[in-house]
Design a protein around this motif. Structure first.
Motif, PDB file in Angstrom:
ATOM      1  N   HIS A   1      25.442  29.373  14.613  1.00  0.00           N
ATOM      2  CA  HIS A   1      23.995  29.342  14.811  1.00  0.00           C
ATOM      3  C   HIS A   1      23.504  27.914  15.063  1.00  0.00           C
ATOM      4  N   TYR A   2      24.022  26.955  14.289  1.00  0.00           N
ATOM      5  CA  TYR A   2      23.572  25.565  14.401  1.00  0.00           C
ATOM      6  C   TYR A   2      24.537  24.709  15.220  1.00  0.00           C
ATOM      7  N   ASP A   3      25.327  25.347  16.075  1.00  0.00           N
ATOM      8  CA  ASP A   3      26.338  24.649  16.884  1.00  0.00           C
ATOM      9  C   ASP A   3      25.771  23.414  17.615  1.00  0.00           C
TER      10      ASP A   3
ATOM     11  N   ALA B   1       5.565  32.189  17.936  1.00  0.00           N
ATOM     12  CA  ALA B   1       6.226  32.099  16.624  1.00  0.00           C
ATOM     13  C   ALA B   1       6.476  30.641  16.254  1.00  0.00           C
ATOM     14  N   ARG B   2       6.853  29.823  17.230  1.00  0.00           N
ATOM     15  CA  ARG B   2       7.080  28.394  16.940  1.00  0.00           C
ATOM     16  C   ARG B   2       5.781  27.745  16.440  1.00  0.00           C
ATOM     17  N   LYS B   3       4.638  28.163  17.016  1.00  0.00           N
ATOM     18  CA  LYS B   3       3.351  27.612  16.561  1.00  0.00           C
ATOM     19  C   LYS B   3       3.011  28.110  15.157  1.00  0.00           C
TER      20      LYS B   3
ATOM     21  N   ALA C   1       5.747  22.423  12.984  1.00  0.00           N
ATOM     22  CA  ALA C   1       6.718  21.377  13.325  1.00  0.00           C
ATOM     23  C   ALA C   1       7.858  21.327  12.310  1.00  0.00           C
ATOM     24  N   THR C   2       9.009  20.779  12.757  1.00  0.00           N
ATOM     25  CA  THR C   2      10.240  20.792  11.946  1.00  0.00           C
ATOM     26  C   THR C   2      10.049  20.162  10.573  1.00  0.00           C
ATOM     27  N   ASN C   3       9.347  19.020  10.518  1.00  0.00           N
ATOM     28  CA  ASN C   3       9.126  18.353   9.233  1.00  0.00           C
ATOM     29  C   ASN C   3       7.826  18.870   8.598  1.00  0.00           C
TER      30      ASN C   3
HETATM   31  P1  IDP Z   1      13.668  23.480  14.228  1.00  0.00           P
HETATM   32  O1  IDP Z   1      14.200  24.277  13.070  1.00  0.00           O
HETATM   33  O2  IDP Z   1      12.211  23.110  14.029  1.00  0.00           O
HETATM   34  O3  IDP Z   1      13.927  24.117  15.577  1.00  0.00           O
HETATM   35  P2  IDP Z   1      15.817  21.550  14.798  1.00  0.00           P
HETATM   36  O4  IDP Z   1      15.595  20.163  15.302  1.00  0.00           O
HETATM   37  O5  IDP Z   1      16.447  22.542  15.722  1.00  0.00           O
HETATM   38  O6  IDP Z   1      14.415  22.066  14.209  1.00  0.00           O
HETATM   39  O7  IDP Z   1      16.732  21.406  13.487  1.00  0.00           O
HETATM   40  C1  IDP Z   1      17.312  22.548  12.905  1.00  0.00           C
HETATM   41  C2  IDP Z   1      17.186  22.448  11.417  1.00  0.00           C
HETATM   42  O8  IDP Z   1      17.993  21.371  10.957  1.00  0.00           O
HETATM   43  C3  IDP Z   1      15.779  22.137  10.903  1.00  0.00           C
HETATM   44  O9  IDP Z   1      14.957  23.272  10.771  1.00  0.00           O
HETATM   45  C4  IDP Z   1      16.077  21.489   9.567  1.00  0.00           C
HETATM   46  O10 IDP Z   1      16.323  22.514   8.581  1.00  0.00           O
HETATM   47  C5  IDP Z   1      17.391  20.767   9.833  1.00  0.00           C
HETATM   48  N1  IDP Z   1      17.141  19.353  10.147  1.00  0.00           N
HETATM   49  C6  IDP Z   1      16.700  18.832  11.314  1.00  0.00           C
HETATM   50  N2  IDP Z   1      16.581  17.515  11.248  1.00  0.00           N
HETATM   51  C7  IDP Z   1      16.980  17.176   9.997  1.00  0.00           C
HETATM   52  C8  IDP Z   1      17.099  15.922   9.307  1.00  0.00           C
HETATM   53  O11 IDP Z   1      16.808  14.840   9.827  1.00  0.00           O
HETATM   54  N3  IDP Z   1      17.552  15.993   8.010  1.00  0.00           N
HETATM   55  C9  IDP Z   1      17.883  17.178   7.399  1.00  0.00           C
HETATM   56  N4  IDP Z   1      17.770  18.355   8.029  1.00  0.00           N
HETATM   57  C10 IDP Z   1      17.325  18.355   9.310  1.00  0.00           C
END
Ligand code: IDP
Length: 149
Positions: free
Chosen positions: A48-50, A84-86, A90-92
């Motif tokens: 999944h996270y490849d 869904a992304r919205k 955001a990731t952080n």
């Molecule tokens: P997304 O989940 O918003 O699409 P991606 O950049 O695809 O973000 O990253 C996948 C997942 O990897 C993130 O949801 C997060 O759980 C983890 N991740 C991403 N960047 C970091 C980081 O800098 N430190 C720790 N985990 C991270």
């Protein structure tokens, strides 16, 4: 109709946010077509996270995803991938907007509660990675005429 793959990560399940996450997508008007609670294997997590396999956080991310059950889902609707992304944010989570799932419930990037496919091609790859064809249910909600013209 467009489909996306969503996964409530171990932190979302442990924090009892499964109902809240599903409620948001139901209330928006998307249709649930696949759902299962699973303890993820290392192989599946790595596949999944490849795309992140060279990143420094890859090992801890796989450890985390395999540490406790996740809820894997497929949702359907017009524009569901981008929408869904919205809804997720955001990731952080510290910079996700309030009103998004991550913005409302998270404080750290490694515990951001939920995954959502980032594009329609990614969604197709992830849906076929996580679900077999017979685990997905095509159905027509009675609400459709009240959601779409
Ligand atoms: P997304 O989940 O918003 O699409 P991606 O950049 O695809 O973000 O990253 C996948 C997942 O990897 C993130 O949801 C997060 O759980 C983890 N991740 C991403 N960047 C970091 C980081 O800098 N430190 C720790 N985990 C991270």
């Amino acid at each position: 109709m467009e489909r996306t793959f969503l996964m409530i990560k171990p932190d979302g399940v442990q924090r009892n946010l499964v109902g809240e996450v599903i409620r948001r997508f139901e209330a928006k008007g998307f249709t649930l077509v696949g759902l299962k609670l699973i303890k993820v294997s290392r192989t599946l997590a790595e596949q999944h996270y490849d795309i992140h396999k060279e990143r420094p956080f890859f090992g801890s991310l796989v450890d985390f995803i395999t540490s406790s059950p996740v809820v894997a889902m497929v949702w359907e609707g017009d524009g569901v991938v981008a929408s869904a992304r919205k809804i997720i944010g955001a990731t952080n989570p510290l910079t996700s907007e309030p009103g998004t799932i991550r913005g409302d419930y998270g404080v750290s990037i490694g515990r951001n509660l939920i995954h959502g496919s980032d594009a329609t091609e990614t969604a197709q790859r992830e849906i076929s990675l996580w679900f077999t064809e017979d685990e997905l249910v095509s159905w027509e909600p009675n609400l459709t005429p009240w959601l779409y013209e």
